[in-house]
Design a protein around this motif. Structure first.
Motif, PDB file in Angstrom:
ATOM      1  N   SER A 277       0.814  -1.219   0.000  1.00  0.00           N
ATOM      2  CA  SER A 277       0.000   0.000   0.000  1.00  0.00           C
ATOM      3  C   SER A 277       0.845   1.266   0.000  1.00  0.00           C
ATOM      4  O   SER A 277       1.973   1.288   0.511  1.00  0.00           O
ATOM      5  N   LEU A 278       0.269   2.338  -0.548  1.00  0.00           N
ATOM      6  CA  LEU A 278       0.870   3.677  -0.495  1.00  0.00           C
ATOM      7  C   LEU A 278       0.055   4.607   0.397  1.00  0.00           C
ATOM      8  O   LEU A 278       0.294   5.817   0.411  1.00  0.00           O
ATOM      9  N   THR A 279      -0.881   4.065   1.161  1.00  0.00           N
ATOM     10  CA  THR A 279      -1.807   4.881   1.949  1.00  0.00           C
ATOM     11  C   THR A 279      -1.539   4.737   3.437  1.00  0.00           C
ATOM     12  O   THR A 279      -1.576   3.627   3.981  1.00  0.00           O
ATOM     13  N   THR A 280      -1.273   5.853   4.093  1.00  0.00           N
ATOM     14  CA  THR A 280      -1.134   5.835   5.542  1.00  0.00           C
ATOM     15  C   THR A 280      -2.075   6.874   6.145  1.00  0.00           C
ATOM     16  O   THR A 280      -2.883   7.493   5.441  1.00  0.00           O
ATOM     17  N   ARG A 281      -1.996   7.075   7.459  1.00  0.00           N
ATOM     18  CA  ARG A 281      -2.977   7.893   8.166  1.00  0.00           C
ATOM     19  C   ARG A 281      -2.307   8.902   9.085  1.00  0.00           C
ATOM     20  O   ARG A 281      -1.302   8.592   9.728  1.00  0.00           O
ATOM     21  N   LEU A 282      -2.885  10.097   9.123  1.00  0.00           N
ATOM     22  CA  LEU A 282      -2.513  11.137  10.074  1.00  0.00           C
ATOM     23  C   LEU A 282      -3.691  11.364  11.007  1.00  0.00           C
ATOM     24  O   LEU A 282      -4.856  11.248  10.586  1.00  0.00           O
ATOM     25  N   LEU A 283      -3.414  11.673  12.265  1.00  0.00           N
ATOM     26  CA  LEU A 283      -4.468  11.934  13.232  1.00  0.00           C
ATOM     27  C   LEU A 283      -4.252  13.272  13.912  1.00  0.00           C
ATOM     28  O   LEU A 283      -3.113  13.742  14.034  1.00  0.00           O
ATOM     29  N   ARG A 284      -5.353  13.851  14.356  1.00  0.00           N
ATOM     30  CA  ARG A 284      -5.315  15.092  15.138  1.00  0.00           C
ATOM     31  C   ARG A 284      -5.854  14.769  16.526  1.00  0.00           C
ATOM     32  O   ARG A 284      -6.893  14.113  16.678  1.00  0.00           O
ATOM     33  N   PHE A 285      -5.129  15.227  17.549  1.00  0.00           N
ATOM     34  CA  PHE A 285      -5.470  14.924  18.939  1.00  0.00           C
ATOM     35  C   PHE A 285      -5.598  16.227  19.719  1.00  0.00           C
ATOM     36  O   PHE A 285      -4.750  17.120  19.593  1.00  0.00           O
ATOM     37  N   SER A 286      -6.649  16.329  20.511  1.00  0.00           N
ATOM     38  CA  SER A 286      -6.861  17.501  21.361  1.00  0.00           C
ATOM     39  C   SER A 286      -6.405  17.196  22.778  1.00  0.00           C
ATOM     40  O   SER A 286      -7.047  16.399  23.480  1.00  0.00           O
ATOM     41  N   PRO A 287      -5.295  17.790  23.250  1.00  0.00           N
ATOM     42  CA  PRO A 287      -4.900  17.581  24.643  1.00  0.00           C
ATOM     43  C   PRO A 287      -5.961  18.064  25.631  1.00  0.00           C
ATOM     44  O   PRO A 287      -6.106  17.505  26.718  1.00  0.00           O
ATOM     45  N   GLY A 354     -14.052   7.854  12.200  1.00  0.00           N
ATOM     46  CA  GLY A 354     -15.308   7.184  12.483  1.00  0.00           C
ATOM     47  C   GLY A 354     -16.057   6.689  11.263  1.00  0.00           C
ATOM     48  O   GLY A 354     -17.128   6.077  11.401  1.00  0.00           O
ATOM     49  N   ARG A 355     -15.518   6.896  10.073  1.00  0.00           N
ATOM     50  CA  ARG A 355     -16.178   6.408   8.872  1.00  0.00           C
ATOM     51  C   ARG A 355     -15.829   4.937   8.643  1.00  0.00           C
ATOM     52  O   ARG A 355     -15.095   4.319   9.411  1.00  0.00           O
ATOM     53  N   SER A 356     -16.344   4.378   7.581  1.00  0.00           N
ATOM     54  CA  SER A 356     -16.177   2.940   7.338  1.00  0.00           C
ATOM     55  C   SER A 356     -14.718   2.528   7.244  1.00  0.00           C
ATOM     56  O   SER A 356     -14.375   1.360   7.470  1.00  0.00           O
ATOM     57  N   TRP A 357     -13.828   3.481   6.921  1.00  0.00           N
ATOM     58  CA  TRP A 357     -12.408   3.146   6.761  1.00  0.00           C
ATOM     59  C   TRP A 357     -11.745   2.833   8.094  1.00  0.00           C
ATOM     60  O   TRP A 357     -10.636   2.311   8.125  1.00  0.00           O
ATOM     61  N   ASP A 358     -12.430   3.118   9.207  1.00  0.00           N
ATOM     62  CA  ASP A 358     -11.928   2.740  10.528  1.00  0.00           C
ATOM     63  C   ASP A 358     -12.465   1.387  10.983  1.00  0.00           C
ATOM     64  O   ASP A 358     -12.158   0.937  12.090  1.00  0.00           O
ATOM     65  N   ASP A 359     -13.268   0.751  10.132  1.00  0.00           N
ATOM     66  CA  ASP A 359     -13.859  -0.547  10.459  1.00  0.00           C
ATOM     67  C   ASP A 359     -13.049  -1.651   9.769  1.00  0.00           C
ATOM     68  O   ASP A 359     -12.972  -1.690   8.539  1.00  0.00           O
ATOM     69  N   PRO A 360     -12.434  -2.551  10.528  1.00  0.00           N
ATOM     70  CA  PRO A 360     -11.624  -3.608   9.900  1.00  0.00           C
ATOM     71  C   PRO A 360     -12.437  -4.552   9.027  1.00  0.00           C
ATOM     72  O   PRO A 360     -11.862  -5.307   8.223  1.00  0.00           O
ATOM     73  N   ALA A 361     -13.767  -4.503   9.125  1.00  0.00           N
ATOM     74  CA  ALA A 361     -14.606  -5.363   8.291  1.00  0.00           C
ATOM     75  C   ALA A 361     -14.836  -4.775   6.905  1.00  0.00           C
ATOM     76  O   ALA A 361     -15.336  -5.468   6.010  1.00  0.00           O
ATOM     77  N   THR A 362     -14.469  -3.499   6.696  1.00  0.00           N
ATOM     78  CA  THR A 362     -14.666  -2.870   5.395  1.00  0.00           C
ATOM     79  C   THR A 362     -13.798  -3.536   4.347  1.00  0.00           C
ATOM     80  O   THR A 362     -12.603  -3.734   4.548  1.00  0.00           O
ATOM     81  N   ALA A 363     -14.419  -3.906   3.224  1.00  0.00           N
ATOM     82  CA  ALA A 363     -13.683  -4.572   2.146  1.00  0.00           C
ATOM     83  C   ALA A 363     -14.096  -3.964   0.796  1.00  0.00           C
ATOM     84  O   ALA A 363     -15.286  -3.824   0.520  1.00  0.00           O
ATOM     85  N   PRO A 364     -13.136  -3.610  -0.047  1.00  0.00           N
ATOM     86  CA  PRO A 364     -11.706  -3.600   0.273  1.00  0.00           C
ATOM     87  C   PRO A 364     -11.389  -2.547   1.327  1.00  0.00           C
ATOM     88  O   PRO A 364     -12.107  -1.555   1.463  1.00  0.00           O
ATOM     89  N   SER A 365     -10.308  -2.748   2.044  1.00  0.00           N
ATOM     90  CA  SER A 365      -9.901  -1.793   3.072  1.00  0.00           C
ATOM     91  C   SER A 365      -9.297  -0.547   2.420  1.00  0.00           C
ATOM     92  O   SER A 365      -8.976  -0.547   1.225  1.00  0.00           O
ATOM     93  N   LEU A 366      -9.146   0.497   3.208  1.00  0.00           N
ATOM     94  CA  LEU A 366      -8.509   1.717   2.721  1.00  0.00           C
ATOM     95  C   LEU A 366      -7.137   1.409   2.152  1.00  0.00           C
ATOM     96  O   LEU A 366      -6.743   1.928   1.089  1.00  0.00           O
ATOM     97  N   GLU A 367      -6.394   0.551   2.832  1.00  0.00           N
ATOM     98  CA  GLU A 367      -5.032   0.235   2.413  1.00  0.00           C
ATOM     99  C   GLU A 367      -5.007  -0.600   1.129  1.00  0.00           C
ATOM    100  O   GLU A 367      -3.983  -0.629   0.437  1.00  0.00           O
ATOM    101  N   GLN A 368      -6.095  -1.258   0.799  1.00  0.00           N
ATOM    102  CA  GLN A 368      -6.142  -2.080  -0.403  1.00  0.00           C
ATOM    103  C   GLN A 368      -6.550  -1.298  -1.648  1.00  0.00           C
ATOM    104  O   GLN A 368      -6.401  -1.803  -2.754  1.00  0.00           O
TER     105      GLN A 368
END
Length: 452
Positions: A277-287, A354-368
């Motif tokens: 895969s060429l797809t990774t993830r960035l997150l934003r966190f509120s302290p 929180g969208r479907s891409w955070d659900d491991p059951a989603t097929a194909p996955s974001l990474e696929q």
């Protein structure tokens, strides 16, 4: 109060203290590279300063902070402090952080065993300054548990992490739920530090004196036995991270939020998907809210674009991210031999939390997905800011990027404590055969200023 080579020994049992290293002041840091502008054409740049960390025995350094933690450093010198870099307030001074310490891999039969030649090493936050061509250590802070014990850099969970072994891969070491493979680093306005870690992956809040205040991990991790608070506040999908490829980049945004980057694509739904895969993830966190508030999809360029010598996309990593304006980041895409800096803007419309891409059951996955944007996934727009491969004098394996001013970047490399993989890393007496790679800080001047 006992003094040992200029390192103040404050207590008989390990406690979290900030220790000035007067006698170790002759440490050299690499030169810094300058920031990339916002124009459509990538910036040009040149190195304007280089500083190198001198040889300091790792046992001397470690025992000066937490007495008695390292019995035999096997000839390893202080290194690995280039896991990230962050301005320390005064001109030319920077906070850096070590990773989990000296480690390597040795093939034993069909298995590659992860070795920890100095298992007592404790990750540390290190303040440095380039003085001429030498990188000097001004202060070092050991990272400790709630009761002042070293967290160590040892693997956490037998069910999830690589098993730790001695330097020669012959003897298993104990797992340690406190262990941290620290990477990204920022310092908040209140003087505390935030770090990211590759094991969890996790976001770690650390006091000004190095005590872990909280470790934020993915929901469902189930880490038990740690001597500090463990909070399951991150998306559960991050449990799919590749081994030793958790969080590596961390940035402090102007409003106080944190941005963090997964080093590599998730193994979602399996290892094969993550490797290609060429797809990774960035997150934003509120302290303030102690919660992830956004998640973004980031696409690497093909590996042969980043590094013409490579054909394996799994060699791609994000090792550093740095804020260069409101919601704008410089993102470092690299292999071990090449690196490029990209500009991205974090926009609300690109949030996929929180969208479907955070659900491991989603097929194909974001990474696929071969082309997530074509499948309707919002992907962060990016543009090349600076190709570090075109700047003579920049060392390999840059893991820390900082902005000194709008026309100057500071870069630092990870020298892996002078270690290499394989049985030849140590001689017959068990002493390190040093790789000869030094920790180097470089300053880089851009031909155009960074955007605001």
């Amino acid at each position: 109060m006992q003094r040992f080579q200029g390192v103040r020994r404050v207590a008989r049992r390990p406690i979290a203290v900030v220790v000035p290293l007067a006698a170790l002041a002759a440490l050299g840091l690499p030169g810094q590279a300058e920031g990339a502008p916002a124009a459509h054409r990538p910036a040009g740049a040149r190195v304007i300063g280089t500083a190198t960390l001198p040889a300091v025995p790792l046992g001397t350094f470690s025992n000066g902070l937490l007495p008695g933690t390292v019995g035999d450093d096997r000839g390893v010198n202080l290194g690995g402090i280039g896991s990230d870099i962050f301005p320390a307030g005064r001109p030319g001074e920077y906070w850096t952080v070590t990773d989990r310490g000296p480690n390597g891999q040795i093939q034993v039969g069909k298995d590659k065993r992860r070795t920890f030649p100095v298992p007592g090493f404790d990750p540390a936050i290190v303040k440095v300054k380039a003085v001429g061509g030498t990188l000097r250590v001004l202060t070092a802070i050991p990272i400790t548990t709630a009761h002042g014990a070293p967290v160590t850099g040892l693997s956490n969970q037998a069910s999830r992490d690589e098993a730790p072994f001695t330097y020669d891969a012959s003897t298993p070491l104990a797992f340690n739920p406190n262990g941290l493979d620290t990477e990204g680093l920022v310092r908040a306005a209140d003087g505390t530090f935030w770090l990211v870690d590759e094991y969890g992956p996790s976001l770690v809040h650390v006091s000004a004196t190095g005590r872990v205040l909280a470790r934020h991990v993915p929901k469902g991790l189930g880490l038990t036995g740690a001597d500090y608070p463990v909070v399951e506040s991150l998306p559960a999908i991050l449990l799919q991270r590749k081994a030793n490829r958790g969080f590596e980049g961390l940035a402090l945004l102007p409003g106080g939020d944190l941005a963090m980057a997964m080093q590599s694509p998730l193994s979602n739904p399996d290892k094969a998907a993550g490797e290609s895969s060429l797809t990774t993830r960035l997150l934003r966190f509120s302290p303030r809210h102690r919660a992830v508030t956004a998640e973004y999809v980031y696409r690497f360029d093909p590996v042969n674009v980043v590094d013409p010598s490579q054909t394996d996309n799994s060699e791609l990593k994000i090792s550093s991210i740095v804020a260069v304006g409101r919601d704008r980041l410089l993102v470092e895409e690299r292999t071990d031999k090449a690196a490029r800096l990209q500009l991205v803007t974090l926009r609300g419309r690109d949030n996929v939390l929180g969208r479907s891409w955070d659900d491991p059951a989603t097929a194909p996955s974001l990474e696929q997905l071969a082309d997530p944007a074509a499948a309707g996934v919002p992907v962060l727009a990016k543009r090349l800011a600076l190709d570090l491969n075109t700047v003579p004098g920049v060392p390999l394996k840059i893991e820390g990027v900082a902005v000194a001013d709008r026309s100057t970047l500071v870069l630092i490399n990870d020298n892996d404590f002078g270690m290499t993989d394989g049985p030849g890393a140590f001689d017959a007496a068990g002493r390190l055969v040093d790789s000869g790679v030094h920790t180097t800080l470089v300053r880089v001047r851009l031909d155009r200023p960074l955007p605001r």
